[in-house]
Design a protein around this motif. Structure first.
Motif, PDB file in Angstrom:
ATOM      1  N   HIS A   1       0.856  -1.182   0.000  1.00 60.74           N
ATOM      2  CA  HIS A   1       0.000   0.000   0.000  1.00 60.74           C
ATOM      3  C   HIS A   1       0.893   1.234   0.000  1.00 60.74           C
ATOM      4  CE1 HIS A   1      -2.843  -3.087   1.471  1.00 60.74           C
ATOM      5  NE2 HIS A   1      -3.724  -2.368   0.805  1.00 60.74           N
ATOM      6  N   LEU A   2       1.053   1.833  -1.156  1.00 61.39           N
ATOM      7  CA  LEU A   2       2.033   2.904  -1.312  1.00 61.39           C
ATOM      8  C   LEU A   2       1.458   4.285  -1.039  1.00 61.39           C
ATOM      9  CD1 LEU A   2       4.940   3.646  -2.123  1.00 61.39           C
ATOM     10  CD2 LEU A   2       4.125   3.886  -4.473  1.00 61.39           C
ATOM     11  N   ALA A   3       0.410   4.666  -1.771  1.00 59.56           N
ATOM     12  CA  ALA A   3      -0.063   6.051  -1.727  1.00 59.56           C
ATOM     13  C   ALA A   3      -0.462   6.477  -0.323  1.00 59.56           C
ATOM     14  CB  ALA A   3      -1.224   6.235  -2.702  1.00 59.56           C
ATOM     15  N   SER A   4      -1.221   5.641   0.370  1.00 59.85           N
ATOM     16  CA  SER A   4      -1.675   5.997   1.720  1.00 59.85           C
ATOM     17  C   SER A   4      -0.504   6.099   2.690  1.00 59.85           C
ATOM     18  CB  SER A   4      -2.694   4.984   2.218  1.00 59.85           C
ATOM     19  OG  SER A   4      -2.203   3.668   2.064  1.00 59.85           O
ATOM     20  N   SER A   5       0.496   5.247   2.522  1.00 57.47           N
ATOM     21  CA  SER A   5       1.658   5.276   3.414  1.00 57.47           C
ATOM     22  C   SER A   5       2.489   6.536   3.215  1.00 57.47           C
ATOM     23  CB  SER A   5       2.539   4.042   3.169  1.00 57.47           C
ATOM     24  OG  SER A   5       1.834   2.860   3.462  1.00 57.47           O
ATOM     25  N   LEU A   6       2.650   6.950   1.966  1.00 58.04           N
ATOM     26  CA  LEU A   6       3.426   8.159   1.693  1.00 58.04           C
ATOM     27  C   LEU A   6       2.738   9.393   2.251  1.00 58.04           C
ATOM     28  CD1 LEU A   6       4.584   7.523  -2.004  1.00 58.04           C
ATOM     29  CD2 LEU A   6       5.868   7.162   0.110  1.00 58.04           C
ATOM     30  N   GLY A   7       1.416   9.373   2.301  1.00 58.76           N
ATOM     31  CA  GLY A   7       0.680  10.549   2.750  1.00 58.76           C
ATOM     32  C   GLY A   7       0.758  10.818   4.233  1.00 58.76           C
ATOM     33  N   VAL A   8       1.199   9.857   5.009  1.00 56.07           N
ATOM     34  CA  VAL A   8       1.136  10.006   6.465  1.00 56.07           C
ATOM     35  C   VAL A   8       2.526  10.065   7.105  1.00 56.07           C
ATOM     36  CG1 VAL A   8       1.092   7.549   7.088  1.00 56.07           C
ATOM     37  CG2 VAL A   8      -0.285   9.174   8.404  1.00 56.07           C
ATOM     38  N   VAL A   9       3.570  10.246   6.312  1.00 56.58           N
ATOM     39  CA  VAL A   9       4.947  10.198   6.839  1.00 56.58           C
ATOM     40  C   VAL A   9       5.197  11.307   7.857  1.00 56.58           C
ATOM     41  CG1 VAL A   9       7.382  10.442   6.249  1.00 56.58           C
ATOM     42  CG2 VAL A   9       5.898   9.017   4.829  1.00 56.58           C
TER      43      VAL A   9
ATOM     44  N   GLN B   1      -0.462  11.612  -8.695  1.00 51.55           N
ATOM     45  CA  GLN B   1      -1.341  11.814  -9.840  1.00 51.55           C
ATOM     46  C   GLN B   1      -2.400  10.722  -9.965  1.00 51.55           C
ATOM     47  OE1 GLN B   1       1.503  11.986 -13.025  1.00 51.55           O
ATOM     48  NE2 GLN B   1       2.386  13.925 -12.311  1.00 51.55           N
ATOM     49  N   ASN B   2      -2.084   9.525  -9.486  1.00 52.84           N
ATOM     50  CA  ASN B   2      -3.027   8.417  -9.595  1.00 52.84           C
ATOM     51  C   ASN B   2      -3.025   7.613  -8.293  1.00 52.84           C
ATOM     52  OD1 ASN B   2      -4.730   6.383 -10.430  1.00 52.84           O
ATOM     53  ND2 ASN B   2      -3.702   6.054 -12.381  1.00 52.84           N
ATOM     54  N   PRO B   3      -3.537   8.216  -7.208  1.00 48.59           N
ATOM     55  CA  PRO B   3      -3.473   7.538  -5.907  1.00 48.59           C
ATOM     56  C   PRO B   3      -4.260   6.238  -5.862  1.00 48.59           C
ATOM     57  CG  PRO B   3      -4.844   9.507  -5.792  1.00 48.59           C
ATOM     58  CD  PRO B   3      -4.158   9.543  -7.110  1.00 48.59           C
ATOM     59  N   SER B   4      -5.333   6.124  -6.643  1.00 46.76           N
ATOM     60  CA  SER B   4      -6.114   4.883  -6.621  1.00 46.76           C
ATOM     61  C   SER B   4      -5.293   3.713  -7.155  1.00 46.76           C
ATOM     62  CB  SER B   4      -7.389   5.057  -7.454  1.00 46.76           C
ATOM     63  OG  SER B   4      -8.257   5.986  -6.857  1.00 46.76           O
ATOM     64  N   ARG B   5      -4.547   3.956  -8.254  1.00 49.91           N
ATOM     65  CA  ARG B   5      -3.751   2.872  -8.834  1.00 49.91           C
ATOM     66  C   ARG B   5      -2.612   2.480  -7.907  1.00 49.91           C
ATOM     67  NH1 ARG B   5       0.458   1.824 -12.557  1.00 49.91           N
ATOM     68  NH2 ARG B   5       1.009   3.999 -12.881  1.00 49.91           N
ATOM     69  N   PHE B   6      -2.093   3.438  -7.125  1.00 53.21           N
ATOM     70  CA  PHE B   6      -0.975   3.151  -6.231  1.00 53.21           C
ATOM     71  C   PHE B   6      -1.431   2.942  -4.789  1.00 53.21           C
ATOM     72  CE2 PHE B   6       1.341   4.793  -9.821  1.00 53.21           C
ATOM     73  CZ  PHE B   6       2.517   4.046  -9.812  1.00 53.21           C
ATOM     74  N   HIS B   7      -2.739   2.746  -4.597  1.00 52.58           N
ATOM     75  CA  HIS B   7      -3.219   2.446  -3.246  1.00 52.58           C
ATOM     76  C   HIS B   7      -2.656   1.105  -2.800  1.00 52.58           C
ATOM     77  CE1 HIS B   7      -5.794   1.853   0.194  1.00 52.58           C
ATOM     78  NE2 HIS B   7      -6.181   0.693  -0.317  1.00 52.58           N
ATOM     79  N   GLY B   8      -2.989   0.062  -3.528  1.00 50.58           N
ATOM     80  CA  GLY B   8      -2.391  -1.248  -3.324  1.00 50.58           C
ATOM     81  C   GLY B   8      -1.791  -1.666  -4.648  1.00 50.58           C
ATOM     82  N   VAL B   9      -0.493  -1.846  -4.694  1.00 49.19           N
ATOM     83  CA  VAL B   9       0.180  -2.044  -5.977  1.00 49.19           C
ATOM     84  C   VAL B   9       1.170  -3.193  -5.878  1.00 49.19           C
ATOM     85  CG1 VAL B   9       2.043  -0.409  -5.480  1.00 49.19           C
ATOM     86  CG2 VAL B   9       1.363  -0.795  -7.849  1.00 49.19           C
ATOM     87  N   GLY B  10       1.374  -3.888  -7.005  1.00 44.89           N
ATOM     88  CA  GLY B  10       2.404  -4.915  -7.060  1.00 44.89           C
ATOM     89  C   GLY B  10       3.765  -4.284  -7.314  1.00 44.89           C
ATOM     90  N   PRO B  11       4.822  -5.082  -7.380  1.00 42.40           N
ATOM     91  CA  PRO B  11       6.149  -4.547  -7.683  1.00 42.40           C
ATOM     92  C   PRO B  11       6.115  -3.694  -8.951  1.00 42.40           C
ATOM     93  CG  PRO B  11       6.312  -6.839  -7.027  1.00 42.40           C
ATOM     94  CD  PRO B  11       4.851  -6.544  -7.162  1.00 42.40           C
ATOM     95  N   PHE B  12       6.841  -2.569  -8.927  1.00 41.07           N
ATOM     96  CA  PHE B  12       6.785  -1.637 -10.045  1.00 41.07           C
ATOM     97  C   PHE B  12       8.147  -0.991 -10.287  1.00 41.07           C
ATOM     98  CE2 PHE B  12       5.879   0.783  -6.247  1.00 41.07           C
ATOM     99  CZ  PHE B  12       6.552   1.991  -6.423  1.00 41.07           C
TER     100      PHE B  12
END
Length: 644
Positions: free
Chosen positions: A51-59, A297-308
């Motif tokens: 879960h990337l986007a949500s984690s980055l938002g709360v640092v 720019q696309n928080p929904s796609r990076f909410h839960g994401v595989g390796p990228f």
């Protein structure tokens, strides 16, 4: 920070072994630490997924919390636990963070057995405020003097239980802090700066003492009517400028909104409210995906994401068949284009359930109710009562939250609502809070509910079309997995309700499989054939109603039965088969069940966990061999007493 993440020396982060180390840092060092944490999260999730986007938002919010508060003495609990990556890194798990979501590694969510800094296991949304209220009450019982903080975010305030918790916690007037991590609202820079300034002033000691003295003068000297008038004016002004009136009416002192990425503002605000001895709600505005432009720019796609790939943001993937989620979404769009009565409902999972295309094409017939599964189910019942055909797409683990309404509002009244239970069975790296292990057991016990499970993607399309023709509630469960590559017919075929099908015939053993276990069972039959064992495979297709005639006929002919399911064994599909045998006068001594045992399955890849459970072709064939190891040369027919 853009998509180019440099592998910098994390000089400050390298020295953080516990929250105590954070408290020694200057404000400037905290800003640098936040950048280093953000880079660590991005690099790790790019490799492991998560879960990337949500984690980055709360640092920054996490860093500021640990600057002022002192866990494990102070209790910090997270709502929607995927916000906790920065917290994990700063609470002794920095070196282990590279094992995130891997089998035997650290969980992607707070987990009590993993660390003394994790006070409650969290995976679903909406429970943090109620948990914090309980922790605060326990503190009072024990006579302790520590802080309790709930970090609430990612839409958790769309969840009804959050308001139940607010209602009780505010009325209790206990010392409790709620941090609302609001990553949906945007405020202009001017309003944000003014709000931050005002809140630093309004939470300061001088102003707080002044307000208390003025309140005392107005009440005791000038009288209650003058005080009430002044309070009404203050409330009206506050309601005009901020959204805090609701929280104040529930008994919380509202502080906000403040910029959730300004460490200085956060630290000063937390330092001030730490002195309070009443319920406080701090409203922090954050940016989901902060610091990584693709995620912003696309928080929904990076909410839960595989390796990228960090540089491009593209997810690493190989050509493969479409997932069951994708197949479901396309099949529903095709059916909805012909039937204007079809509507789709989900609970904050438009993309996760494959409904994005439906939402784009039929916006008036698409409803995202937020993290409010209970409401979504009852809402669907209301639509169905007026002749519409609601399809409720929710993950298996989350539909558990609406179990009462599934019974009371849908099935009891026999409304034709279709439940598309995505992520049924083992989901993989998200672990025990997300595995869909229980839906077979709880669904098959409810009257009027038809329960299906497709063996492949073409059958999923057929089942969805079939479900929408029935004038009664239906559940369709399917795995978080790719399809088998089976071609999908141009037009779906209706399946006779309660009818299974034979995949292979066999004389020595019958394997009865459901859903995702049908293909492994067929492969197991091939492995058994190489050992000289003739195994038949029956695809039940329906968990309820069972194809009793076919199951009994083939079971009697085979003599031994192996039932395979990707669900909990207690009360599951195998139990349904044994109940059938019992009802027909047959003991269950010659039937063996395979599935998920009476335990919560930990995290790991889906393939790893299925292998551990024996739910693979090799595991199924090994169980079959074990069942037949003492068979005499002339086959023993133990099921001859079945009454057909």
């Amino acid at each position: 920070m853009n998509g180019n993440i440099m592998n910098k020396n994390e000089l400050i982060l390298a020295g953080i072994e516990s929250p105590a180390d954070v408290q020694d840092l200057s404000l400037e060092a905290l800003k640098t630490l936040s950048d280093e944490i953000r880079e660590t999260i991005i690099r790790t999730v790019a490799q492991r997924g998560g879960h990337l986007a949500s984690s980055l938002g709360v640092v920054e919010l996490t860093v500021a919390l640990l600057k002022i508060f002192s866990p494990p003495k102070d209790r910090i609990v997270f709502d929607v636990g995927h916000q906790a990556y920065a917290y994990k890194i700063l609470t002794g798990r920095r070196d282990a963070f590279s094992t995130l979501r891997t089998k035997g590694g650290i969980s992607g969510f707070p987990k009590r057995e993993e660390s003394p800094y994790d006070f409650f296991d969290v995976g679903h949304a909406g429970n943090a405020i109620s948990v914090a209220a309980g922790l605060a009450q326990a503190r009072c019982f024990n006579g302790d003097d520590h802080k309790v903080i709930a970090v609430v975010g990612d839409g958790s305030l769309t969840c009804g239980v959050s308001y139940e918790g607010l209602n009780q916690a505010g009325a209790a007037e206990k010392d409790l802090i709620i941090i609302l991590n609001d990553n949906e609202m945007s405020i202009s820079p001017n309003v944000g700066a003014m709000a931050a300034y005002l809140n630093r002033i309004m939470t300061g000691q001088i102003v707080t003492r002044f307000r208390a003295e003025v309140k005392n003068i107005l009440k005791n000297v000038m009288g209650e009517p003058i005080y009430s008038l002044a309070k009404q004016f203050e409330d009206a002004l506050k309601g005009f400028i901020t959204p805090g009136k609701l929280f104040e009416d529930l008994g919380f002192k509202y502080v906000g909104p403040i910029d959730g990425h300004q460490v200085k503002h956060l630290v000063e605000t937390f330092k001030n409210i730490k002195r309070f001895r009443e319920p406080v709600l701090v409203h922090a505005i954050t940016c989901k995906g902060k610091g990584y432009c693709q995620a912003e720019q696309n928080p929904s796609r990076f909410h839960g994401v595989g390796p990228f790939d960090i540089e491009t943001g593209k997810v690493h993937s190989q050509p493969r068949p479409p997932s069951y989620t994708t197949v479901f979404g396309k099949a529903l769009v095709k059916l909805a284009s012909k039937d204007p009565k079809i509507v789709a409902i989900t609970a904050a999972m438009e993309y996760g359930t494959g409904l994005a295309e439906f939402a784009r094409l039929f916006p008036r017939r698409f409803f995202d109710v937020g993290i409010a599964e209970q409401h979504g189910i009852v809402f669907a019942a209301g639509l169905a009562s007026e002749g519409y055909h609601p399809v409720v797409a929710i993950y298996s683990t989350f539909i558990q939250r609406g179990y009462d309404h599934l019974i009371h509002d849908v099935c009891m009244q026999n409304f034709p609502v279709v439940f598309a239970m995505d992520r049924a069975g083992i989901v993989g790296e998200d672990g025990p809070t997300h595995h869909g292990a229980f839906d077979i057991a709880f669904a098959r016990s409810i009257p009027n509910l038809t329960v299906m499970a497709p063996a492949d993607e073409d059958q999923l399309s057929d089942m969805l079309a079939t479900a929408l023709t029935l004038n009664s509630p239906v559940s369709i469960r399917y795995a978080r997995a790719d399809g088998l590559g089976v071609p999908i017919k141009k037009e779906p075929e209706l399946i006779p309700v309660g009818k299974g099908r034979m995949m292979t015939e066999g004389e020595d053993l019958l394997i009865i499989a459901i859903g995702s276990m049908v293909d492994p069972a067929v492969q197991a039959a091939d492995l058994l054939a190489k050992k000289g064992i003739s195994a038949g495979v029956l695809d039940a297709r329906f968990i309820k109603p069972l194809d009793e005639d076919l199951i009994l006929e083939k079971s009697r002919a085979a003599g031994k039965v192996l039932v395979v399911e990707e669900g909990i064994l207690a009360g599951g599909f195998g139990s349904a088969i044994l109940e059938l045998f019992s009802d027909k006068g047959l003991g269950g001594g010659s039937a063996v069940r395979m599935g998920i045992s009476d335990a919560f399955v930990e995290h790991g890849t889906r393939a790893e966990l299925l292998a551990d459970l024996g739910l693979t072709p090799e595991g199924i064939s090994a169980q079959a061999v074990s069942m037949l190891k003492d068979r005499p040369e002339s086959k023993l027919r133990r099921f001859s007493s079945i009454r057909l």
